[in-house]
Design a protein around this motif. Structure first.
Motif, mmCIF file in Angstrom:
data_model
loop_
_atom_site.group_PDB
_atom_site.id
_atom_site.type_symbol
_atom_site.label_atom_id
_atom_site.label_comp_id
_atom_site.label_asym_id
_atom_site.label_seq_id
_atom_site.Cartn_x
_atom_site.Cartn_y
_atom_site.Cartn_z
ATOM 1 N N GLY A 201 -4.944 -3.964 0.062
ATOM 2 C CA GLY A 201 -4.677 -5.248 -0.572
ATOM 3 C C GLY A 201 -3.675 -6.036 0.242
ATOM 4 O O GLY A 201 -2.938 -5.482 1.058
ATOM 5 N N GLY B 29 -1.305 -10.074 0.192
ATOM 6 C CA GLY B 29 -0.975 -11.355 -0.420
ATOM 7 C C GLY B 29 -1.422 -12.515 0.446
ATOM 8 O O GLY B 29 -1.580 -12.373 1.662
ATOM 9 N N ILE C 231 -7.687 -7.764 -3.352
ATOM 10 C CA ILE C 231 -7.912 -6.323 -3.391
ATOM 11 C C ILE C 231 -9.283 -6.088 -2.768
ATOM 12 O O ILE C 231 -10.296 -6.597 -3.263
ATOM 13 C CB ILE C 231 -7.851 -5.779 -4.820
ATOM 14 N N LEU D 13 -0.365 -12.499 2.200
ATOM 15 C CA LEU D 13 -0.935 -11.578 1.392
ATOM 16 C C LEU D 13 -0.092 -11.346 2.312
ATOM 17 O O LEU D 13 -0.667 -11.286 3.085
ATOM 18 C CB LEU D 13 -1.640 -11.620 1.646
ATOM 19 N N LEU E 236 4.216 -11.914 -1.972
ATOM 20 C CA LEU E 236 3.735 -10.676 -2.561
ATOM 21 C C LEU E 236 3.544 -9.614 -1.485
ATOM 22 O O LEU E 236 3.081 -9.910 -0.391
ATOM 23 C CB LEU E 236 2.407 -10.916 -3.280
ATOM 24 N N SER E 237 3.904 -8.387 -1.816
ATOM 25 C CA SER E 237 3.674 -7.263 -0.910
ATOM 26 C C SER E 237 3.253 -6.048 -1.737
ATOM 27 O O SER E 237 3.207 -6.093 -2.972
ATOM 28 C CB SER E 237 4.937 -6.956 -0.094
ATOM 29 N N LEU F 279 1.993 -4.590 -7.740
ATOM 30 C CA LEU F 279 2.445 -5.171 -6.486
ATOM 31 C C LEU F 279 3.954 -5.388 -6.554
ATOM 32 O O LEU F 279 4.600 -5.102 -7.565
ATOM 33 C CB LEU F 279 1.720 -6.490 -6.185
ATOM 34 N N ARG G 272 1.888 -10.605 5.174
ATOM 35 C CA ARG G 272 0.529 -11.091 4.966
ATOM 36 C C ARG G 272 -0.335 -10.932 6.208
ATOM 37 O O ARG G 272 -1.325 -11.642 6.366
ATOM 38 C CB ARG G 272 0.561 -12.560 4.517
ATOM 39 N N PHE H 83 -3.510 -12.950 -4.251
ATOM 40 C CA PHE H 83 -3.668 -11.693 -3.522
ATOM 41 C C PHE H 83 -5.114 -11.225 -3.566
ATOM 42 O O PHE H 83 -5.902 -11.644 -4.423
ATOM 43 C CB PHE H 83 -2.725 -10.609 -4.060
ATOM 44 N N VAL I 70 0.464 -4.629 -2.424
ATOM 45 C CA VAL I 70 -0.609 -4.919 -3.381
ATOM 46 C C VAL I 70 -1.520 -3.709 -3.546
ATOM 47 O O VAL I 70 -2.039 -3.167 -2.565
ATOM 48 C CB VAL I 70 -1.441 -6.127 -2.915
ATOM 49 N N THR I 71 -1.710 -3.272 -4.789
ATOM 50 C CA THR I 71 -2.649 -2.205 -5.123
ATOM 51 C C THR I 71 -3.459 -2.652 -6.335
ATOM 52 O O THR I 71 -3.145 -3.661 -6.971
ATOM 53 C CB THR I 71 -1.914 -0.891 -5.454
#
Length: 327
Positions: free
Chosen positions: A194, A196, A324, A11, A213-214, A221, A93, A322, A216-217
């Motif tokens: 959030g 990943g 949230i 994450l 992944l970065s 993302l 992450r 990921f 993250v909302t």
């Protein structure tokens, strides 16, 4: 001796990742949990003795993230930096705190919260001690007079402290650092943002591509597709099509589509042989705003055959995971 300390994790942006310094604020309490011994067990390494808790005037420094709040009591003569998710200081992450004595230069101790912490290498000695109300695992390479890492929690998410170039710290500084680490608290009831997570399905050795992944909302993302073998000469690309699944107990269920009329873009992103491609995804028009939970996103990588061959393209699905967090 070559040693490698790898931080992987399963994450990653914060919707509202908080961090700050509150003078004379008591850190949140968290229940102590025993940590099992490391798989690496050799002769016990030297471990600094922790003195009684810091009694002088101090301030609480904390950082909030999807796994919980990390906080410590910082006395005068020391500084502590809060590092949120996607800050660029740690990898995408992780998040945490950076501790150093005043005027110590770049040397520091990094206290990191992550989905997974792993170690490897030769010359590693491991021992156990009680620190911050927990039974922790202390690792030392090559019989150093100081430790290299301390794992406070080997259950996911992991919390670990790592020395970063501290060979020149005095014994008094090392001992005081241990006293400060003894004030570390991890409150998993305070979560935000959030992040990943790494899972095996996020990479494929046949095409030597990994998906990370970065940002993250609940509404989107950023996808990073990186090739880790420059010698792999395949012609690879990725389109804007994707699918989302949500964790439901031990199973994964498709996230319901809220609008059949939604049409994704037709952009195609080549994946360079010696680097990565990255692009933003916004699913608000297709899936709406996601509730707190654990999700997976699947992208399809296409391998284009040489133009002189009359063969079909091959496809390789990659899946990233990921979280949230609740607000």
């Amino acid at each position: 001796m070559r040693r490698t300390v790898k931080m992987m994790i399963c994450l990653v942006v914060l919707v509202s990742c908080g961090c700050g310094r509150n003078t004379n604020e008591e850190p949140a309490n968290t229940a102590a949990s025993d940590v099992s011994a490391s798989e690496v067990q050799t002769e016990p390494a030297p471990v600094n003795t922790v003195s009684p808790a810091i009694e002088e005037e101090s301030e609480t420094v904390y950082v909030d993230g999807p796994y919980g709040r990390l906080s410590m009591e910082i006395p005068s003569g020391w500084s502590c930096e809060a590092v949120p998710v996607d800050s660029g200081v740690f990898n995408d992450r992780t998040y945490g705190l950076i501790l150093r004595p005043d005027h110590a230069g770049a040397e520091n101790i990094r206290i990191v919260c992550m989905d997974f912490f792993g170690v490897c290498g030769t010359g590693l000695a491991s021992t156990q001690m009680t620190l911050a109300g927990r039974n922790v695992n202390v690792g030392t390479y090559d019989s150093h007079p100081y430790w290299d890492y301390i794992v406070f929690n080997q259950e996911q998410p992991n919390v670990a402290a790592m020395q970063n170039g501290n060979g020149n710290w005095t014994e008094a500084q090392q001992n005081e650092a241990m006293n400060i680490l003894d004030t570390l608290r991890f409150d998993q009831d305070i979560t935000t943002g959030g992040i990943g997570r790494h899972i095996p399905e996020a990479e494929d050795d046949e095409i030597a591509v990994i998906m990370e992944l970065s940002n993250v909302t609940p509404t989107g993302l950023k996808v990073h597709l990186r090739r880790y073998d420059p010698g792999n000469g395949k012609d690879l690309e990725c389109g804007e099509g994707y699918s989302l699944q949500a964790a439901s107990g031990d199973t994964w269920e498709d996230v319901p589509v809220i609008s059949e009329a939604y049409v994704s873009g037709e952009e195609v992103y080549p994946i360079p042989a010696d680097g990565e491609t990255a692009f933003e995804i916004n699913w608000e028009g297709l899936y709406g705003t996601l509730s707190p939970g654990t999700y997976r996103i699947t992208e399809v990588i296409t391998e284009n055959p040489p133009k002189h061959l009359s063969v079909c393209s091959r496809v390789y699905p990659l899946t990233g995971e990921f979280i949230i967090a609740g607000q």
